[in-house]
Scaffold this active site. Structure first.
Site, short mmCIF file in Angstrom:
data_model
loop_
_atom_site.label_atom_id
_atom_site.label_comp_id
_atom_site.label_asym_id
_atom_site.label_seq_id
_atom_site.Cartn_x
_atom_site.Cartn_y
_atom_site.Cartn_z
NE ARG A 79 26.87 43.72 37.82
CZ ARG A 79 28.07 43.33 38.28
NH1 ARG A 79 28.30 43.29 39.60
NH2 ARG A 79 29.02 42.96 37.46
CG HIS A 123 30.60 37.76 37.43
ND1 HIS A 123 29.93 38.83 38.00
CD2 HIS A 123 31.59 37.44 38.31
CE1 HIS A 123 30.49 39.13 39.17
NE2 HIS A 123 31.50 38.31 39.38
CD GLU A 168 35.55 43.05 40.11
OE1 GLU A 168 36.33 42.14 40.38
OE2 GLU A 168 35.00 43.74 40.99
CG ASN A 293 32.15 45.68 40.68
OD1 ASN A 293 31.07 46.22 40.47
ND2 ASN A 293 32.43 44.48 40.23
CE1 TYR A 295 33.80 44.41 45.28
CE2 TYR A 295 32.97 43.91 47.49
CZ TYR A 295 32.88 43.79 46.11
OH TYR A 295 31.86 43.05 45.54
CD GLU A 353 30.68 42.76 42.24
OE1 GLU A 353 31.59 42.56 43.05
OE2 GLU A 353 30.59 42.16 41.15
N1 LIG Z 1 36.44 39.42 46.51
N2 LIG Z 1 35.40 39.61 46.44
C1 LIG Z 1 34.05 39.91 46.42
C2 LIG Z 1 33.53 40.15 44.96
C3 LIG Z 1 33.50 38.85 44.14
O1 LIG Z 1 32.78 37.84 44.83
C4 LIG Z 1 32.81 39.20 42.82
O2 LIG Z 1 32.55 38.04 42.04
C5 LIG Z 1 33.69 40.13 42.00
O3 LIG Z 1 32.88 40.72 41.00
C6 LIG Z 1 34.37 41.22 42.86
O4 LIG Z 1 35.45 40.82 43.58
C7 LIG Z 1 34.39 41.18 44.26
#
Ligand SMILES: N#[N+]C[C@@H]1[C@@H](O)[C@H](O)[C@@H](O)[C@@H]2O[C@H]12
Length: 449
Positions: A79, A123, A168, A293, A295, A353
């Protein structure tokens, strides 16, 4: 007792995720136009240690060997995002052939190595020329985004089977317009809901454009952070509902249901606009999948002094090394996937993610860097995905964030999420133990967990 054998669905996508500004470098090469992140990172005080995306992982020049590295890990998918400003340097109008050619070559090499591309159109790296015209605060951006999307669809849809409109949108609106900690750095509660809405209108316009020319799948990627009340008090329960509406429902629900959660009025107050029904109709274009995504989770406590949610997050025991201490909570991924299954009609989902930043051991010149905390994190979260699948959630792929250590936005290079260590002086790529672990998980379709 022998461990039950774990197997994922036959055609499950196993990949890694990255994004253009975070790994490519050369942001102005071959006719590319600057993005808001080029401007933001070159503005003193905006990014830790003054780091920028000028070089980062130098993927723009090392893409061929990077694809070969992905193949060596056994990824069957990858991706990545396209930098809008490489394709349309002014954001609309003139196409920069060299920019489009770069992504075409990348897609062709991925396919030649048996790796399915999943391509994100946006992005966070909005062309600066569009920010000069109001960016996400200008309703016309829905048309600008659809124009850009069409250029890319027409060139690559014969080879790209999985498209994402936005990555996001919550982070862009909250970080870029509410709190001002991300590009373009605005801090304005009256701008944030407008940016959020125009992001979603752009999503809808791009999906609508895709249906006219595309033959494959297109979806939306949202960050979901499940919210758990710190207590059963009315105040904590109400605060949890506000937090969930603001982050987890504000984007999914207009896209899937064509409406915004009522709780947003409690968050934005008189800053909360009343949108025309036609806007919501545009946003609610049928999509083929939801990208999640994941975390961490948040334990929410009411705090009338906290802006704008009137709540705070209660720190938990085991957490990663992100500044705000992201808790390691794999159960939150199970809960999230079952929540989507039950609340939104069990749509196809990709975990687009999942990963963690830990302070890896000091770099050694040996062949592998030990990162046991990341191995443990990945094992627990991939197992959580399997648990959700066994309980009926329609999960079709998993992408580890991230292939490389890379430019972590306002944290610069201080946070390392990679399965592959990046030496930013020499640009040497070194596999960590997590890369070898993930490679075995892929090779056994989960059995090696
Ligand atoms: N913070 N963090 C890690 C990660 C970031 O590096 C990504 O660009 C985003 O899509 C998402 O926030 C997650």
């Amino acid at each position: 007792m022998t461990k039950p054998s774990i197997h994922f669905p036959k055609d499950f996508l196993w990949g890694c995720a990255t994004s253009a500004y975070q790994i490519e470098g050369s942001p102005l090469a071959d006719g590319a136009g600057p993005s808001v992140w080029h401007r933001f990172s070159h503005t003193p005080g905006r990014v830790q240690d003054g780091d920028t995306g000028d070089v980062t992982c130098d993927h723009y020049r090392r893409w061929e060997s990077d694809v070969d590295l992905m193949q060596s890990l056994g990824l069957n998918s990858y991706r990545f995002s396209i930098a809008w400003g490489r394709v349309l340097p002014e954001g609309t109008g003139r196409v920069n052939a060299a920019g489009l050619d770069f992504y075409e070559r990348l897609v062709d090499r991925l396919l030649s190595r048996g790796i399915q591309p999943m391509v994100t159109l946006f992005h966070w790296d909005l062309p600066a020329a569009l920010d000069d015209r109001g960016g996400w605060l200008n309703r016309d951006i829905a048309h600008w985004f659809a124009e850009y999307a069409n250029v890319v669809f027409r060139r690559l849809d014969d080879r790209v089977k999985y498209w994402t409109t936005l990555n996001e949108p919550w982070v862009v609106a909250d970080g870029g317009y509410m709190h001002g900690v991300l590009a373009p750095g605005h801090r304005n509660i009256f701008e944030a809901p407008r940016a959020a809405h125009h992001l979603m209108m752009a999503h809808g316009a791009a999906v609508q454009a895709y249906r006219a020319v595309g033959r494959n799948q297109i979806g939306l990627v949202v960050n979901i952070e499940p919210k758990y009340p710190a207590s059963q008090s009315d105040a904590d329960l109400a605060a949890t509902r506000r937090a969930e509406a603001y982050m987890n429902r504000q984007y999914l629900e207009p896209a899937l249901l064509g409406s915004y959660p009522e709780e947003l009025h409690e968050v934005f107050g008189d800053a909360c606009p009343k949108w025309p029904e036609a806007d919501l109709k545009l946003i609610k274009q049928p999509i083929d999948y939801v990208g999640v995504n994941y975390y961490t989770r948040a334990v929410v406590r009411s705090d009338p002094t906290a802006w704008p949610l009137k709540s705070t997050t209660v720190k938990q025991k085991q957490h990663t090394h992100m500044e705000t201490g992201w808790e390691v909570f794999p159960q939150g991924l199970v809960d999230t996937l079952l929540w989507i299954r039950d609340k939104y009609g069990n749509p196809p989902v990709y975990i687009t993610e999942n990963g963690a930043c830990f302070f890896d051991p000091p770099q050694v010149e040996g062949p592998v860097l030990e990162d046991p905390l990341r191995v443990d994190y990945l094992r627990k979260h991939i197992t959580a995905v399997h648990t959700a699948i066994q309980r009926g959630a329609d999960i079709r792929g998993y992408f580890a964030w991230s292939l490389f250590d890379n430019f972590e936005w306002a944290f610069g290079f201080s946070k390392r999420f990679g399965l592959v260590h990046m030496n930013y002086e020499t640009l040497k790529r070194t596999l960590k133990t997590s890369a070898h672990f993930y490679s075995k998980v892929i090779a056994t379709n989960g059995a090696a967990l």
